[in-house]
Design a protein around this motif. Sequence first.
Motif, PDB file in Angstrom:
ATOM      1  N   ASP A 169       0.817  -1.219   0.000  1.00  0.00           N
ATOM      2  CA  ASP A 169       0.000   0.000   0.000  1.00  0.00           C
ATOM      3  C   ASP A 169       0.845   1.261   0.000  1.00  0.00           C
ATOM      4  OD1 ASP A 169       1.090  -0.041   2.543  1.00  0.00           O
ATOM      5  OD2 ASP A 169      -0.778   0.515   3.558  1.00  0.00           O
ATOM      6  N   ALA A 170       2.150   1.134  -0.256  1.00  0.00           N
ATOM      7  CA  ALA A 170       3.067   2.274  -0.134  1.00  0.00           C
ATOM      8  C   ALA A 170       3.749   2.568  -1.465  1.00  0.00           C
ATOM      9  CB  ALA A 170       4.121   1.999   0.933  1.00  0.00           C
ATOM     10  N   ILE A 171       4.043   3.848  -1.674  1.00  0.00           N
ATOM     11  CA  ILE A 171       4.655   4.289  -2.926  1.00  0.00           C
ATOM     12  C   ILE A 171       5.704   5.360  -2.650  1.00  0.00           C
ATOM     13  CG2 ILE A 171       2.932   6.117  -3.334  1.00  0.00           C
ATOM     14  CD1 ILE A 171       3.109   5.370  -6.346  1.00  0.00           C
ATOM     15  N   ALA A 172       6.742   5.359  -3.483  1.00  0.00           N
ATOM     16  CA  ALA A 172       7.748   6.422  -3.467  1.00  0.00           C
ATOM     17  C   ALA A 172       7.500   7.335  -4.658  1.00  0.00           C
ATOM     18  CB  ALA A 172       9.156   5.838  -3.535  1.00  0.00           C
ATOM     19  N   ILE A 173       7.352   8.627  -4.394  1.00  0.00           N
ATOM     20  CA  ILE A 173       7.207   9.625  -5.459  1.00  0.00           C
ATOM     21  C   ILE A 173       8.598  10.177  -5.739  1.00  0.00           C
ATOM     22  CG2 ILE A 173       6.047  11.725  -6.199  1.00  0.00           C
ATOM     23  CD1 ILE A 173       4.099   9.479  -5.530  1.00  0.00           C
ATOM     24  N   VAL A 174       9.132   9.891  -6.926  1.00  0.00           N
ATOM     25  CA  VAL A 174      10.511  10.215  -7.276  1.00  0.00           C
ATOM     26  C   VAL A 174      10.517  11.486  -8.138  1.00  0.00           C
ATOM     27  CG1 VAL A 174      12.662   9.349  -8.263  1.00  0.00           C
ATOM     28  CG2 VAL A 174      11.025   7.750  -7.228  1.00  0.00           C
ATOM     29  N   GLU A 226       2.905  21.790  -6.288  1.00  0.00           N
ATOM     30  CA  GLU A 226       1.504  21.516  -6.618  1.00  0.00           C
ATOM     31  C   GLU A 226       1.387  20.294  -7.535  1.00  0.00           C
ATOM     32  OE1 GLU A 226      -0.023  25.086  -8.288  1.00  0.00           O
ATOM     33  OE2 GLU A 226       0.432  26.311  -6.514  1.00  0.00           O
ATOM     34  N   ASP A 227       2.369  20.105  -8.414  1.00  0.00           N
ATOM     35  CA  ASP A 227       2.341  18.951  -9.308  1.00  0.00           C
ATOM     36  C   ASP A 227       2.631  17.654  -8.551  1.00  0.00           C
ATOM     37  OD1 ASP A 227       1.898  20.820 -11.317  1.00  0.00           O
ATOM     38  OD2 ASP A 227       4.035  21.005 -11.774  1.00  0.00           O
ATOM     39  N   VAL A 228       3.496  17.734  -7.545  1.00  0.00           N
ATOM     40  CA  VAL A 228       3.772  16.554  -6.725  1.00  0.00           C
ATOM     41  C   VAL A 228       2.574  16.245  -5.824  1.00  0.00           C
ATOM     42  CG1 VAL A 228       5.281  15.601  -4.932  1.00  0.00           C
ATOM     43  CG2 VAL A 228       6.260  16.883  -6.846  1.00  0.00           C
ATOM     44  N   LEU A 229       1.900  17.278  -5.351  1.00  0.00           N
ATOM     45  CA  LEU A 229       0.671  17.054  -4.589  1.00  0.00           C
ATOM     46  C   LEU A 229      -0.345  16.318  -5.458  1.00  0.00           C
ATOM     47  CD1 LEU A 229      -0.819  17.700  -1.887  1.00  0.00           C
ATOM     48  CD2 LEU A 229      -1.798  19.676  -3.064  1.00  0.00           C
ATOM     49  N   ALA A 230      -0.419  16.692  -6.735  1.00  0.00           N
ATOM     50  CA  ALA A 230      -1.303  15.986  -7.662  1.00  0.00           C
ATOM     51  C   ALA A 230      -0.876  14.529  -7.815  1.00  0.00           C
ATOM     52  CB  ALA A 230      -1.309  16.692  -9.018  1.00  0.00           C
ATOM     53  N   ALA A 231       0.424  14.268  -7.749  1.00  0.00           N
ATOM     54  CA  ALA A 231       0.906  12.888  -7.818  1.00  0.00           C
ATOM     55  C   ALA A 231       0.429  12.079  -6.613  1.00  0.00           C
ATOM     56  CB  ALA A 231       2.432  12.873  -7.901  1.00  0.00           C
TER      57      ALA A 231
END
Length: 401
Positions: A169-174, A226-231
């Motif tokens: 259930d976990a993800i890394a946003i790179v 803001e774009d990472v928040l969208a991610a």
Amino acid sequence: MSHLPSAIRHLPSALARLQTIRKRRALAWGALAYAGIVFAGAFLGAEITLRSKTKWVKGVFVPIGRRGNDIFLPAGVETMSRGVVGIVPLLPNKGHAVLGPQRLAGTLVRRPVLQERGVLPNGALAWVSTFVYNGTPQQLGIDFEHTVVQTPVGEMPAWHVPPRKGDSDAIAIVIHGHGGQRAQALRMLPALMRSGVGSLFVTFRNAFGAPRVGKGYLGLGDVEAEDVLAALHWAREAGYRRAVLYGFSMGGNIALSVLREKFMPFPIPVTGVMLDCPALEWRDTIRWQAQRFGLPKLLARHVGRFTEYIVTRRSGQDFDVVDQLAAAPGFKVPILLWHGTRDRTIPIRQSDALAAARPDLVEYHRIEGGKHIRVWNIDPKGYDRALEAFIERVLPGVNRD
């Protein structure tokens, strides 16, 4: 003296006045030249700050020789770099290899093949880079999907690498850096996969391959947040329930900018942040860059101040908003931090300051000899161990591979 002609009698005072005029003119010309350097340097600095983007991952093209498991390369800055490098032969040859530490062999550089996919033939012309990879996750033999992150300013391209164990259930946003590419972080993908998380390699507005917004000016971390928040919204819709942010260079500033209260509560909890050679204070970075190109400290300071003025006038950038050292007292999540002592892009003193300001949160790896976002290359196994242990700590219960 009275019998001397008047012109001769007044000659010393005339010479003194002439010397004074010459000094004043010299000072005026000197001041004009100084101002010209400041203006030219600042306009160039502002242009780089606002528009820098690259189509290709940095590397060099060189002919290669091969003898068994050893590759021979012409000596150069990239081929002689410490630690591992990657190599990709040009078409029609297909392949990729990771090469080990260098040894001089006469006028050549000798490196052993550590990993190889496809064919790396003797005599090929090849791309060599400390970024190791220049393609997509497929270059590592890893399945992935092209996707887009919906933002208020357009669709941002991304790569999604699902976790090997589908119940994670976990993800890394790179997050790549200023003028950078998603491929620069592929070196760390195997460690991310072993840690049990999914990965989303994102980009942001006005970067290469992403939508142009307004005049195409890059921000320094705040609007890109803001774009990472969208991610994070994308991750929630994809079924993820927890996340870590992983930023490189300016991507580190973006990751920390996401933590501001204006973005809370997050779509899914952010339980940790990983930073590789982050840009934490842009005024200091711009001055550092001016000195790097040979300007004396005083001149670099003036160029930096005028660069800041131009950037703010053009884009509205508030440098205080992206000063993460000033924001450090407000951070609440654990931070894993790497920085190399040979970084010529972002001064390591910024990471030193962050680690000193928040020893309760920051796990700091100060890598001797590491270049800008190349600290992994010095000790890949040590870097990967730190990454995997951090994810295990901040995302407890994730099923490791």
